[in-house]
Design an enzyme around this catalytic site. Structure first.
Site, PDB file in Angstrom:
ATOM      1  N   SER A  17       0.794  -1.231   0.000  1.00  0.00           N
ATOM      2  CA  SER A  17       0.000   0.000   0.000  1.00  0.00           C
ATOM      3  C   SER A  17       0.831   1.289   0.000  1.00  0.00           C
ATOM      4  O   SER A  17       0.270   2.374  -0.162  1.00  0.00           O
ATOM      5  CB  SER A  17      -0.965   0.005   1.188  1.00  0.00           C
ATOM      6  OG  SER A  17      -2.036  -0.886   0.940  1.00  0.00           O
TER       7      SER A  17
ATOM      8  N   TYR B 170     -10.562   3.027   5.286  1.00  0.00           N
ATOM      9  CA  TYR B 170      -9.401   2.645   4.480  1.00  0.00           C
ATOM     10  C   TYR B 170      -9.816   1.574   3.482  1.00  0.00           C
ATOM     11  O   TYR B 170     -10.351   0.533   3.857  1.00  0.00           O
ATOM     12  CB  TYR B 170      -8.296   2.127   5.397  1.00  0.00           C
ATOM     13  CG  TYR B 170      -6.994   1.869   4.706  1.00  0.00           C
ATOM     14  CD1 TYR B 170      -6.103   2.915   4.452  1.00  0.00           C
ATOM     15  CD2 TYR B 170      -6.645   0.597   4.305  1.00  0.00           C
ATOM     16  CE1 TYR B 170      -4.900   2.688   3.822  1.00  0.00           C
ATOM     17  CE2 TYR B 170      -5.430   0.355   3.671  1.00  0.00           C
ATOM     18  CZ  TYR B 170      -4.562   1.401   3.434  1.00  0.00           C
ATOM     19  OH  TYR B 170      -3.367   1.155   2.806  1.00  0.00           O
TER      20      TYR B 170
ATOM     21  N   SER C  96       1.902  -3.591   2.662  1.00  0.00           N
ATOM     22  CA  SER C  96       2.147  -5.028   2.788  1.00  0.00           C
ATOM     23  C   SER C  96       1.562  -5.784   1.605  1.00  0.00           C
ATOM     24  O   SER C  96       0.520  -5.398   1.071  1.00  0.00           O
ATOM     25  CB  SER C  96       1.499  -5.585   4.066  1.00  0.00           C
ATOM     26  OG  SER C  96       1.945  -4.920   5.215  1.00  0.00           O
TER      27      SER C  96
ATOM     28  N   LYS D  37       3.524   5.951   6.106  1.00  0.00           N
ATOM     29  CA  LYS D  37       2.635   5.019   5.386  1.00  0.00           C
ATOM     30  C   LYS D  37       3.233   3.631   5.466  1.00  0.00           C
ATOM     31  O   LYS D  37       4.425   3.435   5.228  1.00  0.00           O
ATOM     32  CB  LYS D  37       2.466   5.428   3.919  1.00  0.00           C
ATOM     33  CG  LYS D  37       1.474   4.541   3.164  1.00  0.00           C
ATOM     34  CD  LYS D  37       0.048   4.788   3.618  1.00  0.00           C
ATOM     35  CE  LYS D  37      -0.936   3.772   3.036  1.00  0.00           C
ATOM     36  NZ  LYS D  37      -0.945   2.510   3.833  1.00  0.00           N
TER      37      LYS D  37
ATOM     38  N   GLN E 224     -11.283  -4.466   0.807  1.00  0.00           N
ATOM     39  CA  GLN E 224     -10.961  -5.154  -0.436  1.00  0.00           C
ATOM     40  C   GLN E 224     -12.121  -5.139  -1.422  1.00  0.00           C
ATOM     41  O   GLN E 224     -13.289  -5.035  -1.030  1.00  0.00           O
ATOM     42  CB  GLN E 224     -10.574  -6.614  -0.147  1.00  0.00           C
ATOM     43  CG  GLN E 224      -9.423  -6.784   0.829  1.00  0.00           C
ATOM     44  CD  GLN E 224      -8.073  -6.362   0.277  1.00  0.00           C
ATOM     45  OE1 GLN E 224      -7.974  -5.811  -0.827  1.00  0.00           O
ATOM     46  NE2 GLN E 224      -7.018  -6.608   1.029  1.00  0.00           N
TER      47      GLN E 224
ATOM     48  N   LYS F 127       0.177   3.447  -2.904  1.00  0.00           N
ATOM     49  CA  LYS F 127      -0.881   4.461  -2.929  1.00  0.00           C
ATOM     50  C   LYS F 127      -0.304   5.885  -2.943  1.00  0.00           C
ATOM     51  O   LYS F 127      -0.944   6.814  -3.437  1.00  0.00           O
ATOM     52  CB  LYS F 127      -1.812   4.275  -1.731  1.00  0.00           C
ATOM     53  CG  LYS F 127      -2.640   2.984  -1.748  1.00  0.00           C
ATOM     54  CD  LYS F 127      -3.417   2.814  -0.456  1.00  0.00           C
ATOM     55  CE  LYS F 127      -4.440   1.680  -0.515  1.00  0.00           C
ATOM     56  NZ  LYS F 127      -3.829   0.350  -0.621  1.00  0.00           N
TER      57      LYS F 127
ATOM     58  N   ASN G  70       6.187  -9.938   5.707  1.00  0.00           N
ATOM     59  CA  ASN G  70       5.121  -9.047   6.165  1.00  0.00           C
ATOM     60  C   ASN G  70       5.209  -8.927   7.685  1.00  0.00           C
ATOM     61  O   ASN G  70       4.527  -9.620   8.431  1.00  0.00           O
ATOM     62  CB  ASN G  70       3.752  -9.585   5.732  1.00  0.00           C
ATOM     63  CG  ASN G  70       2.607  -8.652   6.069  1.00  0.00           C
ATOM     64  OD1 ASN G  70       2.762  -7.711   6.840  1.00  0.00           O
ATOM     65  ND2 ASN G  70       1.451  -8.918   5.507  1.00  0.00           N
TER      66      ASN G  70
ATOM     67  N   GLU H 254      -0.255   9.874   6.367  1.00  0.00           N
ATOM     68  CA  GLU H 254      -0.866  10.084   7.681  1.00  0.00           C
ATOM     69  C   GLU H 254       0.108  10.908   8.512  1.00  0.00           C
ATOM     70  O   GLU H 254       1.280  10.546   8.640  1.00  0.00           O
ATOM     71  CB  GLU H 254      -1.173   8.731   8.333  1.00  0.00           C
ATOM     72  CG  GLU H 254      -2.216   7.951   7.545  1.00  0.00           C
ATOM     73  CD  GLU H 254      -2.005   6.445   7.603  1.00  0.00           C
ATOM     74  OE1 GLU H 254      -1.131   5.985   8.364  1.00  0.00           O
ATOM     75  OE2 GLU H 254      -2.717   5.728   6.868  1.00  0.00           O
TER      76      GLU H 254
ATOM     77  N   ASN I 223      -8.992  -0.286  -0.595  1.00  0.00           N
ATOM     78  CA  ASN I 223      -8.346  -0.415  -1.903  1.00  0.00           C
ATOM     79  C   ASN I 223      -9.288  -0.029  -3.036  1.00  0.00           C
ATOM     80  O   ASN I 223      -8.834   0.257  -4.146  1.00  0.00           O
ATOM     81  CB  ASN I 223      -7.859  -1.852  -2.107  1.00  0.00           C
ATOM     82  CG  ASN I 223      -6.647  -2.169  -1.262  1.00  0.00           C
ATOM     83  OD1 ASN I 223      -5.854  -1.282  -0.929  1.00  0.00           O
ATOM     84  ND2 ASN I 223      -6.488  -3.437  -0.905  1.00  0.00           N
TER      85      ASN I 223
END
Length: 357
Positions: free
Chosen positions: A57, A141, A310, A307, A113, A60, A335, A264, A143
């Site tokens: 992510s 949050y 994973s 940010k 998702q 993004k 991860n 963030e 995707n």
């Protein structure tokens, strides 16, 4: 810097059996790298500053950079409604959202998702035509929202998303080893991730809007350049500089941090517990109350922006401290839990700042 990184990350590497980890740092205009372990156990290939890791992510951040760049060039307006770019969503709840809502997760209840029943972007648009926000006025949050922002932006620029970021954005940024689709000549540098449960080698699987939401692969060297662009230590075209500043504006406030375009933002110095809270599963999986900041806060100095990212086999973390002239990128082919990444990186940042006083 090598010793500081080793002292900060050794316990995480040991606890989570991390095959390989690379830390890239930009501080006061200088770049540093720490690499340990293996990019691939097969062949005993060492990790390095040029190893390609899946960003998850963290991808993004490039998505919103592209959208802000398109706005800076006058190709679109982030305040326009989604339905202006996706007419099939005219009169729907999702169509009423702004493009900036997509860039800040301000949807009011979208799931994380894409639904398993949806097999294409067109199918997702059909699904969204019937979607209703479950908790209006919340940050969720997802995707889905950020993925559709990338889809819309690449449509505006008349190319597929992967081609758009690779040929336009990454080129403008001067990134030499960042791709959505890793070319054949670079595959030898593409690390294998290792599944946290099975410890088997793994790479990201395809999915709807995967390129836009979590599909970028990059090296620590390129991620340091990305941070240098934000810190003003790398030459950038004027429209790109405007776009990157746009992504660092404060747009909404949760009880843990200020939401920028994906970034963030916490006041610095920030407690590690506060940052762990903001990166917890509660903020990933559950809608959170949010208050719009109007007008937006200009980019701040005494803050830390972060940010996480994973995939099943990789864990990434980036942090930017403009007032300290410091940026850190942590790339691993495991991860690692968010809390462990943040504790280790926070400790590393504290050590760097104490060492450079």
């Amino acid at each position: 810097m090598q010793e500081l990184a080793e002292n900060s990350f050794a316990s995480v590497i040991e606890e989570y059996n991390v095959p390989g980890l690379v830390v890239g740092v930009s501080h006061r205009g200088q770049s540093y790298y720490y690499a340990t372990g293996l990019a691939s156990r097969a062949g005993n290939i060492p990790a390095s500053a040029d190893t390609l890791f899946e960003l998850g992510s963290v991808s993004k951040l490039f998505n919103v950079s592209l959208a802000a760049l398109a706005e800076a060039r006058g190709d679109m307006d982030l305040n326009e409604q989604v339905s202006e770019r996706l007419p099939d969503l005219e009169g729907t709840a999702f169509g009423h959202l702004s493009l900036m809502d997509l860039a800040t997760h301000n949807s009011g209840g979208l799931p994380l998702q894409v639904p398993e029943t949806v097999a294409s972007t067109e199918g997702l648009v059909e699904w969204l035509a019937d979607w209703k926000p479950s908790e209006a006025g919340t940050r969720s949050y997802s995707n889905i929202s950020i993925g559709l922002l990338g889809h819309i932006t690449s449509n505006v620029l008349c190319m597929g998303y992967a081609d758009t970021v690779e040929q336009d954005l990454f080129h403008e940024m001067g990134l030499q080893s960042t791709w959505v689709n890793v070319p054949e000549e670079a595959m030898a540098r593409y690390a294998y991730g290792y599944d946290r449960k099975t410890d088997l080698p793994i790479r990201v699987n395809p999915g709807v809007l995967d390129d836009e939401a979590y599909g970028v692969k990059s090296s620590a060297r390129d991620m340091v350049r990305f941070l240098e662009l934000h810190l003003g230590h790398a030459d950038a075209p004027k429209d790109l500089s405007i776009a990157l500043e746009r992504t660092r504006q404060g747009l909404a406030r949760t009880d843990a941090y200020v939401q920028n375009m994906i970034w963030e933002q916490y006041s610095w110095p920030a407690s590690v517990e506060q940052m762990i809270k903001g990166n917890s599963y509660a903020y990933i999986l559950k809608p959170q109350p949010v208050e719009e900041i109007d007008p937006p806060l200009p980019p701040q100095e005494d803050v830390i922006l972060n940010k996480t990212g994973s995939t099943n086999g990789f864990g990434t973390y980036v942090a930017l401290l403009p007032g300290e002239d410091l940026g850190v990128a942590v790339l691993a082919n495991r991860n690692i839990p968010n809390e462990a990444r943040i504790r280790a990186t926070h400790a590393f940042i504290q050590r760097v700042l104490a060492d450079r006083q």
